[in-house]
Design a protein around this motif. Structure first.
Motif, PDB file in Angstrom:
ATOM      1  N   ILE A 136     -24.484  52.303  76.192  1.00 39.27           N
ATOM      2  CA  ILE A 136     -24.513  50.858  76.418  1.00 39.27           C
ATOM      3  C   ILE A 136     -23.600  50.199  75.392  1.00 39.27           C
ATOM      4  CG2 ILE A 136     -25.963  48.791  76.484  1.00 39.27           C
ATOM      5  CD1 ILE A 136     -28.335  50.557  77.164  1.00 39.27           C
ATOM      6  N   PRO A 137     -22.448  49.681  75.811  1.00 41.68           N
ATOM      7  CA  PRO A 137     -21.565  48.990  74.857  1.00 41.68           C
ATOM      8  C   PRO A 137     -22.102  47.606  74.531  1.00 41.68           C
ATOM      9  CG  PRO A 137     -20.622  48.949  77.057  1.00 41.68           C
ATOM     10  CD  PRO A 137     -21.876  49.769  77.161  1.00 41.68           C
ATOM     11  N   MET A 138     -21.698  47.091  73.357  1.00 45.13           N
ATOM     12  CA  MET A 138     -22.177  45.794  72.884  1.00 45.13           C
ATOM     13  C   MET A 138     -21.003  44.986  72.357  1.00 45.13           C
ATOM     14  SD  MET A 138     -25.586  47.043  70.837  1.00 45.13           S
ATOM     15  CE  MET A 138     -24.626  48.090  69.755  1.00 45.13           C
ATOM     16  N   SER A 139     -21.152  43.681  72.415  1.00 47.49           N
ATOM     17  CA  SER A 139     -20.167  42.773  71.837  1.00 47.49           C
ATOM     18  C   SER A 139     -20.869  41.963  70.747  1.00 47.49           C
ATOM     19  CB  SER A 139     -19.603  41.841  72.916  1.00 47.49           C
ATOM     20  OG  SER A 139     -18.708  40.908  72.352  1.00 47.49           O
ATOM     21  N   ILE A 140     -20.482  42.213  69.493  1.00 49.49           N
ATOM     22  CA  ILE A 140     -21.138  41.588  68.348  1.00 49.49           C
ATOM     23  C   ILE A 140     -20.125  40.711  67.626  1.00 49.49           C
ATOM     24  CG2 ILE A 140     -22.371  42.001  66.179  1.00 49.49           C
ATOM     25  CD1 ILE A 140     -23.203  44.715  67.276  1.00 49.49           C
ATOM     26  N   PRO A 141     -20.411  39.418  67.433  1.00 49.42           N
ATOM     27  CA  PRO A 141     -19.481  38.540  66.695  1.00 49.42           C
ATOM     28  C   PRO A 141     -19.210  39.085  65.296  1.00 49.42           C
ATOM     29  CG  PRO A 141     -21.185  37.246  67.782  1.00 49.42           C
ATOM     30  CD  PRO A 141     -21.586  38.681  67.931  1.00 49.42           C
TER      31      PRO A 141
ATOM     32  N   ASP B   9     -11.700  52.736  77.648  1.00 52.46           N
ATOM     33  CA  ASP B   9     -11.680  51.960  76.408  1.00 52.46           C
ATOM     34  C   ASP B   9     -10.614  52.514  75.474  1.00 52.46           C
ATOM     35  OD1 ASP B   9     -13.649  50.326  77.261  1.00 52.46           O
ATOM     36  OD2 ASP B   9     -15.251  51.195  76.035  1.00 52.46           O
ATOM     37  N   ALA B  10      -9.837  51.607  74.887  1.00 53.66           N
ATOM     38  CA  ALA B  10      -8.784  52.029  73.969  1.00 53.66           C
ATOM     39  C   ALA B  10      -9.280  52.122  72.539  1.00 53.66           C
ATOM     40  CB  ALA B  10      -7.608  51.053  74.059  1.00 53.66           C
ATOM     41  N   LEU B  11     -10.239  51.258  72.190  1.00 51.02           N
ATOM     42  CA  LEU B  11     -10.751  51.219  70.822  1.00 51.02           C
ATOM     43  C   LEU B  11     -12.263  51.384  70.843  1.00 51.02           C
ATOM     44  CD1 LEU B  11      -8.677  48.222  69.413  1.00 51.02           C
ATOM     45  CD2 LEU B  11      -8.298  50.660  68.978  1.00 51.02           C
ATOM     46  N   PRO B  12     -12.822  51.966  69.765  1.00 50.67           N
ATOM     47  CA  PRO B  12     -14.281  52.096  69.716  1.00 50.67           C
ATOM     48  C   PRO B  12     -14.954  50.744  69.503  1.00 50.67           C
ATOM     49  CG  PRO B  12     -13.306  52.838  67.656  1.00 50.67           C
ATOM     50  CD  PRO B  12     -12.169  52.556  68.586  1.00 50.67           C
ATOM     51  N   ASN B  13     -16.126  50.599  70.100  1.00 53.58           N
ATOM     52  CA  ASN B  13     -16.919  49.386  69.972  1.00 53.58           C
ATOM     53  C   ASN B  13     -18.337  49.768  69.567  1.00 53.58           C
ATOM     54  OD1 ASN B  13     -14.925  47.459  70.983  1.00 53.58           O
ATOM     55  ND2 ASN B  13     -15.158  48.536  72.941  1.00 53.58           N
ATOM     56  N   PRO B  14     -19.090  48.797  69.067  1.00 54.77           N
ATOM     57  CA  PRO B  14     -20.511  49.086  68.829  1.00 54.77           C
ATOM     58  C   PRO B  14     -21.187  49.496  70.133  1.00 54.77           C
ATOM     59  CG  PRO B  14     -19.866  47.049  67.755  1.00 54.77           C
ATOM     60  CD  PRO B  14     -18.716  47.449  68.612  1.00 54.77           C
ATOM     61  N   CYS B  15     -21.918  50.596  70.081  1.00 55.72           N
ATOM     62  CA  CYS B  15     -22.582  51.118  71.273  1.00 55.72           C
ATOM     63  C   CYS B  15     -23.989  51.570  70.925  1.00 55.72           C
ATOM     64  CB  CYS B  15     -21.807  52.306  71.870  1.00 55.72           C
ATOM     65  SG  CYS B  15     -20.236  51.876  72.616  1.00 55.72           S
ATOM     66  N   LEU B  16     -24.802  51.625  71.960  1.00 54.83           N
ATOM     67  CA  LEU B  16     -26.148  52.197  71.839  1.00 54.83           C
ATOM     68  C   LEU B  16     -26.225  53.377  72.794  1.00 54.83           C
ATOM     69  CD1 LEU B  16     -29.102  52.197  70.892  1.00 54.83           C
ATOM     70  CD2 LEU B  16     -29.608  50.593  72.754  1.00 54.83           C
TER      71      LEU B  16
ATOM     72  N   MET C 188     -24.835  34.650  63.241  1.00 52.01           N
ATOM     73  CA  MET C 188     -26.164  34.053  63.136  1.00 52.01           C
ATOM     74  C   MET C 188     -26.449  33.070  64.269  1.00 52.01           C
ATOM     75  SD  MET C 188     -27.176  35.703  60.567  1.00 52.01           S
ATOM     76  CE  MET C 188     -28.755  34.882  60.334  1.00 52.01           C
ATOM     77  N   GLU C 189     -25.432  32.702  65.042  1.00 51.08           N
ATOM     78  CA  GLU C 189     -25.631  31.689  66.090  1.00 51.08           C
ATOM     79  C   GLU C 189     -25.272  32.202  67.478  1.00 51.08           C
ATOM     80  OE1 GLU C 189     -23.345  28.339  64.921  1.00 51.08           O
ATOM     81  OE2 GLU C 189     -24.504  27.943  63.085  1.00 51.08           O
ATOM     82  N   VAL C 190     -24.143  32.884  67.610  1.00 51.75           N
ATOM     83  CA  VAL C 190     -23.687  33.351  68.928  1.00 51.75           C
ATOM     84  C   VAL C 190     -24.501  34.585  69.318  1.00 51.75           C
ATOM     85  CG1 VAL C 190     -21.715  34.201  70.261  1.00 51.75           C
ATOM     86  CG2 VAL C 190     -21.402  32.451  68.476  1.00 51.75           C
ATOM     87  N   PRO C 191     -25.010  34.623  70.525  1.00 50.63           N
ATOM     88  CA  PRO C 191     -25.809  35.784  70.925  1.00 50.63           C
ATOM     89  C   PRO C 191     -24.957  37.033  71.126  1.00 50.63           C
ATOM     90  CG  PRO C 191     -25.555  34.265  72.757  1.00 50.63           C
ATOM     91  CD  PRO C 191     -25.009  33.570  71.554  1.00 50.63           C
ATOM     92  N   VAL C 192     -25.544  38.164  70.854  1.00 47.47           N
ATOM     93  CA  VAL C 192     -24.920  39.460  71.096  1.00 47.47           C
ATOM     94  C   VAL C 192     -25.056  39.778  72.582  1.00 47.47           C
ATOM     95  CG1 VAL C 192     -25.040  41.933  70.610  1.00 47.47           C
ATOM     96  CG2 VAL C 192     -25.417  40.272  68.781  1.00 47.47           C
TER      97      VAL C 192
END
Length: 1098
Positions: free
Chosen positions: A776-781, A757-764, A788-792
């Motif tokens: 566990i990486p996550m993709s958050i809009p 990974d080149a950039l930090p992302n939201p992770c758990l 409020m509509e697109v799922p994480v």
């Protein structure tokens, strides 16, 4: 200051922390891997051992198991003794001091040296102690140990230096308070009673000097005998042999009559003119029955007889109720004239004391209040009002209102939080208190200059959560939240289900609170989670309910060979989450509707409810029963307001919930989290075990539970609440130690899920009971509307890191060594009135690891701490930079990355009682103090660290002990503590008048020194008592000053003085030589001038 430099060339660091006893690699593949480019971190570590020192700061709450009470009427301070040898001294709010006898023996009695700044304690080991209260931390000046007799009662007359001590043998000894040496004057029991008396009178239960004549001492024996002893004449003035046993006695201020309380519930009044029989005997609560006999009553344990100028005397006593009235609560009775008022108490009365206007016992007493010490409370009754209201207690004495089950400590909170919480909590305060101010108002306390907002949260067995203002070492109740209001009242159940149901179904297990976003998440013992949002306005709301099936049908068992083989590490090569192969026994996120047993433990209120301002429930998540088995308790929790996500886990697996969309994002077993990167070989079996007992959560037994620290015993040999013995799983979290791998800690944050990974992302970050850390990486809009509509989307990345023991804590540092905070959402009130200027969109605050380190390259440091080990790992390369094995013989219970002295460190609390701090990132040991041996589950469950070098734990079921491990705070502690003693002029005695002075006896001519001193009374037997000088008082400091340090100081001063004298002598010598040179020069000039002159030219 020490500088650490680490050159990372991509090669793995040899680590003693491999789970299987072999060098472990930081890479996920388990083989040395070359990093793309060499990196260098250059971190200036500022913390050294001198920054740390361990000491107790202050203790809050009600003194546990109280035994004794004393009050100084001039200084206005109160002392409470306890069964464990503790003494709490209370004054005005902020003046709160805790002292502890080294012996740990119960305190039997307390006696203030009124307005002298000293306190005498009599303990159950038959030792008297003199405490100096003229220093902020009181210390023992003298001790006197009785060897042959047991102490039963003490009395110290006002402005006297001679203490009367009654014993179990019936003798009365006299102690000099100044020297703490026994006088040779002794009142022997066989001389006090009549020669014709054939039986022993029993122990001394009362001693008091006659108000009219200080030379007369009233001695009460347990058998019912009362003797007035003439101290000058060394003989008895009168003896009274009463039928009933005596418990206490009290004088009328004129000294002509006194009152006694007896074991049959009666009060007897005696006049000194006629002591053959009492002139009045009353049974205050004994009614005459139909057959003409009196009702049998309980003993009156204590009576106080106080006079008033403007009204009838007050007679105040405890006990005396009839035996027929079963189930009645303990009472305090106040008799004022013909009026009898019975005050029912919530707990048994330990001791009470009337507070009077004057310290002199020969003046009209004028009582204005009664302090009542109960087993679990302290109250003050206002006597100046006819309805006897209770004064509002300013101390936090109700911490234990419901047993404390968990704690959380937050230092340096947002400054506006405390006023808001207080204003909302003040609306729900109790009313009906007396208008009089709290009378215990002595001492002096000022707000320090180095204070910052601190908040303590306590979770309780009844489901309530209390917010406390803990700023400036004080404690004040701010706000109380009842989590049970989110549920319907549980219906009674029968059969096996009743055995599995909890006694306290709403008991709080853990809390997660974000002070910045004001979001609160509560985990309950019934496997439920409640999400709260804060609002200053009331609202009509309907609580959203989610049900999660997190239950394994079979168990994941580690094979016996796992201690012999190396764990395998693997990493997903792609950026997308791996395709997960669902184990047949893994739980699903959907709830099967056909199973009638799939129900939660509690029923959420479905209707629209009106909620007051404060914390308002928004979402309830519950785990479901499966096949007649209740859900396993939740062992870990984390919530992030910026991400809008909540994660929790137990011994079956992990679940992640979207708090904004109110949906379940992830629900899978622990085994499925590994994918193909499982480091263990597993076997499966399917025996059904009974649910583990959870009574240890709310149990607050009086006896401390024994702890077996030997790890060689079978994990199933002892129950959890009686032992910490277990194989490799967490000792505090409620998990199955036998076989299952529990989720023990969770942490959201900006990190790198994969090595490329080149950039930090939201992770758990996920930690398990087998020492595995998963990312566990996550993709958050990013857009508000899309969020409020697109799922994480999220899924395990295959990144696996190994440690020894159960993982306890994660922390993140940037490459400069600074702590990276978790991102959060700025609080906004969703229920506020419509305002065009009000912020409607979410405002997020991020702390990205790459934002502040352009010069250091990208990446950050992950601090991972387990029960045995700590590691610092460079992300995203996953190279292990530093490893430290914290303990081999014990295990860590609590660990946290905290800020101290403008830097950060790792603080750990071990089961063997050691508190340690490690530097970051190098993990150098900075402090290791054997502070607190773990003796029960309460300490383990409630111990927590916070920033600023502070920590707390529940030292007893009713008290919170705060400690510091910061040298800076230890140095400033003296200024933060309150002054117990303040210089106050002793009130002058009232002018008695000529006639009263003439006929009122010769008390002023009584010289105790002449009577009890060594010159007239001689020395007491050496074998009777042993004098022990105090080790921690002013005398101890004087002794230390006269020791080696003092000798060195004096030698240094002597050398300086000698050198100074030598220097002065040298200066004087040089001055004399200079004067001699000048004189010689002048003489030579004079000689040359006069050499050629004739005699007549002079």
């Amino acid at each position: 200051m020490k500088k650490f430099r680490k050159v990372l060339d991509g090669l793995t660091t040899s680590s003693p922390g491999g789970t299987m006893g072999s060098p472990s690699s930081g890479s996920a593949a388990g083989t040395p891997t070359a990093a793309p480019t060499p990196k260098e971190i250059d971190i200036q570590e500022t913390l050294v051992s001198e920054n740390f020192q361990m000491c107790k700061t202050v203790r809050h709450g009600f003194p546990y198991q109280p035994t004794a009470l004393a009050f100084d009427p001039v200084q206005k301070i109160l002392a409470i003794g306890s069964r464990t040898g503790g003494v709490r001294i209370l004054g005005r709010p902020g003046v709160d001091c805790y002292c502890q006898h080294e012996s740990g023996s119960a305190v039997l009695q307390l006696q203030f040296l009124i307005n002298e700044g000293a306190l005498v304690t009599a303990c159950a080991d038959d030792t008297l102690h003199l405490w100096n209260l003229r220093q902020r931390r009181p210390a023992v000046l003298h001790s006197l140990k009785f060897n042959r007799e047991r102490i039963t009662f003490c009395h110290l007359p006002f402005q006297s230096k001679w203490l009367y001590v009654g014993t179990e043998r019936g003798n009365t000894h006299i102690v000099n308070i100044e020297s703490f040496i026994l006088s040779g004057y002794v009142i022997m029991w066989n001389k006090a009673i009549e020669l014709s008396t054939k039986t022993h009178p029993g122990p001394v239960v009362h001693l008091s000097d006659c108000p009219k004549d200080e030379g007369k001492l009233l001695i009460g024996f347990e058998s019912g005998m009362i003797v007035q002893w003439d101290l000058r004449g060394k003989k008895a003035d009168f003896r009274i042999c009463y039928d009933e046993a005596i418990h206490s006695a009290g004088w009328h201020h004129e000294g002509k009559q006194f009152m006694c309380s007896h074991s049959d519930g009666s009060l007897s009044m005696w006049n000194l003119r006629n002591t053959l029989k009492p002139f009045q005997v009353t049974f205050p609560h004994g009614k005459i029955q139909k057959d003409g006999r009196k009702e049998s009553c309980k003993p009156i344990l204590k009576v106080e007889y106080k006079t008033s100028r403007s009204s009838e005397p007050f007679v105040i006593f405890s006990g005396g109720l009839s035996y027929d009235k079963a189930g009645r609560r303990p009472t305090l009775t106040i008799m004022h004239g013909k009026a009898i008022t019975v005050l029912e108490m919530d707990y048994p009365i330990v001791e009470f004391m009337a507070l009077c206007e004057t310290p002199y016992n020969n003046e009209v007493q004028e009582p204005y209040a009664v302090v009542v010490l109960l087993e679990k409370d302290l109250i003050v009754v206002d006597l100046t009002q006819s309805n006897y209201p209770v004064c509002e207690n300013p101390y936090p004495m109700d911490i234990h209102e419901s047993p404390v089950t968990c704690t959380a400590y937050f230092a340096d909170c947002p400054p506006n939080l405390i006023p808001i919480l207080y204003s909302i909590g003040a609306k729900h305060k109790k009313t009906g208190f007396s208008q009089k101010e709290w009378p215990i108002a002595g001492g002096l306390w000022t707000l320090g200059c180095n204070t910052y907002p601190e908040i303590i949260l306590t979770g309780h067995a009844d489901g309530s959560i209390k917010f406390w203002d803990a700023s400036a070492i004080t404690l004040q109740m701010l706000y109380k939240l009842k989590t049970s209001k989110a549920f319907e009242k549980p219906k009674p159940v029968e059969g096996r289900a009743a055995d599995l149901m909890e006694e306290d179904p709403f008991a709080v297990q853990m809390v997660s609170w974000c002070p910045q976003s004001r979001i609160l998440c509560v985990v309950g013992i019934s496997a439920h989670i409640i999400l709260y949002r804060f609002s200053k306005y009331d609202s009509n709301t309907q609580i959203t309910s989610l049900e999660v099936r997190l239950q394994c049908e079979s168990e994941d068992v580690i094979s016996p060979s796992d201690n012999e083989n190396n764990p395998c590490f693997s990493e997903s090569g792609s950026n997308s989450p791996q395709t997960h192969h669902h184990h047949p026994a893994s739980p699903g996120s959907k709830t099967p509707e056909g199973n009638k047993d799939t129900i939660p433990c509690l029923k959420v209120k479905e209707r629209m409810v009106r909620v007051p301002p404060g914390y308002q429930a928004e979402l309830v998540i519950q785990l479901l029963w499966v096949d007649g088995e209740p859900p396993q308790q939740i062992t870990s929790l984390d919530i992030n307001s910026a991400y809008g996500l909540l994660a929790f886990g137990n011994c079956n697996g992990l679940a992640v919930v979207d708090c904004l969309q109110k949906t379940i994002l992830l629900c899978m077993s622990t085994l499925d989290l590994y994918g193909g990167a499982d480091p263990y070989q597993r076997l499966t079996r399917s025996p059904r075990r009974n649910r583990q007992s959870t009574s240890g959560l709310t149990e607050l037994s009086d006896n401390q539970q024994s702890i077996d620290m030997e790890r060689s015993k079978s994990p199933t040999s002892e129950s959890r609440e009686n032992s910490f013995s277990r194989s490799r799983s967490s000792s505090v979290s409620s998990i199955d130690r036998d076989t299952k791998e529990a989720i023990t800690t969770l942490q959201f944050g900006e990190s790198y899920g994969r090595k490329n990974d080149a950039l930090p992302n939201p992770c758990l970050w996920v930690g398990t009971s087998l020492g595995v850390a998963l990312v566990i990486p996550m993709s958050i809009p990013a857009d508000h509307e899309e969020r409020m509509e697109v799922p994480v989307t999220m899924g395990p990345s295959g990144t696996v890191l190994m440690l020894k023991g159960s993982v306890l804590r994660f922390g993140f540092l940037d490459c400069m060594g600074s702590l990276i905070q978790s991102p959060y959402e700025v609080w906004r009130d969703l229920n506020g009135p419509e305002d065009p200027d009000r912020v409607r969109k979410r405002k997020l605050v991020h702390f990205s690891p790459s934002s502040s380190q352009d010069s250091c390259g990208e990446g950050h440091l992950a601090v991972v701490c387990s029960e045995r080990q700590a590691k610092v790992i460079l992300m995203p390369s996953q190279s292990v930079l530093f490893v430290h094995n914290i303990t081999e013989s014990s295990f860590v219970l609590r660990a946290d990355v905290v800020s101290v002295s403008n830097s950060v460190c790792l603080a750990c609390f071990c089961a063997n009682g050691h508190i340690m701090t490690l530097s970051l990132p190098s993990l150098r040991p900075l402090m290791d103090v054997n502070y607190l041996p773990l003796t029960d589950m309460r300490i383990a469950r409630t111990f927590c660290f916070t920033n600023g070098g502070q920590a707390l734990y529940l030292s007893s079921p009713t008290e919170i002990q705060r400690i510091t491990y910061s040298q800076e705070m230890c140095d400033n502690l003296q200024e933060m503590l309150g002054e117990l003693f303040t210089p106050i002029e002793t009130p002058e005695a009232q002018n008695r008048g000529f006639l009263k002075g003439f006929f009122g006896g010769n008390s002023h001519n009584f010289d105790r020194e002449e009577l009890f001193g060594e010159a007239s009374a001689g020395k007491a037997s050496r074998s009777l008592a042993q004098h022990i000088p105090g080790q921690a008082g002013m005398e101890g400091m004087k002794v230390a000053a006269s020791g080696v340090v003092g000798d060195l100081a004096r030698a240094r001063i002597a050398l300086d003085e000698r050198g100074q004298r030598l220097g002065e002598l040298e200066d004087r010598t040089a001055l004399m030589m200079n004067s001699a040179d000048v004189f010689s020069k002048h003489a030579h000039e004079l000689m040359l001038k006069c050499k050629d002159k004739k005699w007549y030219q002079f």
